[in-house]
Motif scaffolding. Structure first.
Motif, short mmCIF file in Angstrom:
data_model
loop_
_atom_site.label_atom_id
_atom_site.label_comp_id
_atom_site.label_asym_id
_atom_site.label_seq_id
_atom_site.Cartn_x
_atom_site.Cartn_y
_atom_site.Cartn_z
N HIS A 74 3.55 2.96 0.14
CA HIS A 74 3.33 4.26 0.77
C HIS A 74 2.14 4.15 1.72
N PHE A 75 2.22 4.86 2.86
CA PHE A 75 1.12 4.94 3.81
C PHE A 75 0.82 6.41 4.10
N ARG A 95 -7.73 -0.64 -0.42
CA ARG A 95 -9.14 -0.45 -0.76
C ARG A 95 -9.68 0.83 -0.14
N ASP A 96 -9.15 1.20 1.03
CA ASP A 96 -9.64 2.38 1.72
C ASP A 96 -8.82 3.62 1.38
N GLY A 97 -7.83 3.46 0.54
CA GLY A 97 -7.11 4.62 0.02
C GLY A 97 -6.00 5.16 0.86
N CYS A 98 -5.68 4.56 2.00
CA CYS A 98 -4.61 5.14 2.82
C CYS A 98 -3.28 4.43 2.64
N SER A 99 -3.18 3.54 1.68
CA SER A 99 -1.89 2.96 1.32
C SER A 99 -1.91 2.61 -0.16
N VAL A 100 -0.72 2.53 -0.73
CA VAL A 100 -0.60 2.11 -2.12
C VAL A 100 0.71 1.35 -2.28
N ALA A 101 0.67 0.24 -2.98
CA ALA A 101 1.87 -0.58 -3.20
C ALA A 101 2.38 -0.37 -4.62
N THR A 108 8.01 2.84 2.64
CA THR A 108 8.93 1.78 3.01
C THR A 108 9.20 0.89 1.80
N ALA A 109 10.39 0.39 1.72
CA ALA A 109 10.73 -0.64 0.71
C ALA A 109 11.35 -1.79 1.45
#
Length: 201
Positions: free
Chosen positions: A43-44, A78-84, A198-199
């Motif tokens: 996610h972004f 690390r900066d919080g604007c994406s998560v895998a 995205t996947a």
């Protein structure tokens, strides 16, 4: 009289899920345990203006934008604007949508905000090596964040077991990924960001 055996419940669930995921784009290769066959989910959190451009972008433009996000140092986890969520995304999607693959908004379907956590409300033109690409507006992301905040460990575990998605160790991994996802959505909502999912293989 000889009767044909009923198909396994897991197969039925996957066929239903395939029908849901297949609407409006290429169908992901599904795996019962949401492992490698589900692709790697990310996610972004993006600006509303960027989301508006993506909504009408072609597959190449979507790919270019995602590549740019991935290469941007300031858009890391690390900066919080994406998560895998990696290969956990599909099993988590199945858990929060209660399994049946009914499109959100239709009678009998799963509650909207939870159903939108992964596949969003708008399917994007996906490049060939994408399993899925979807979008949530800032308002929709905020509603989804609120819905995710209300999901407890016991509730998710019951869905996980119902789906036969794995043992306790597998659930612990899924719960950890869910916690990361929930924290990400809370940050995106507080910043009034849209969310791109995205996947990819």
């Amino acid at each position: 009289m000889r009767t044909e055996p009923s198909p396994p419940a897991t197969l039925v669930r996957l066929l239903l899920l395939a029908a849901f995921l297949g609407a409006g784009g290429p169908r992901p290769r599904l795996d019962p345990t949401a492992g490698a066959g589900a692709g790697l989910g990310v996610h972004f959190a993006i600006a509303q203006a960027a989301a508006a451009r993506l909504a009408t972008a072609d597959a190449q433009e979507v790919l270019s934008y995602v590549t740019e996000l991935e290469d941007r140092a300031e858009c890391g986890a690390r900066d919080g604007c994406s998560v895998a969520t990696d290969g956990q995304w599909l099993v988590l999607h199945r858990c929060v949508t209660a399994g049946p693959a009914v499109r959100p908004g239709r009678s009998g379907g799963p509650p909207g905000p939870l159903a939108y956590a992964f596949l969003g409300t708008r399917r994007l033109a996906a490049p060939a090596d994408f399993f899925a690409a979807s979008l949530l507006s800032p308002a929709e992301a905020a509603r989804t964040a609120q819905a995710l905040a209300g999901v407890g460990r016991g509730w998710l575990r019951s869905r996980f077991r119902l789906l036969g998605a794995g043992d306790d160790t597998a659930f612990d991994h899924a719960w950890e990924a869910f916690g990361d996802l929930r924290a990400f959505f809370a940050r995106a909502a507080s910043a009034s960001r849209a969310v791109l999912f995205t996947a990819t293989g």
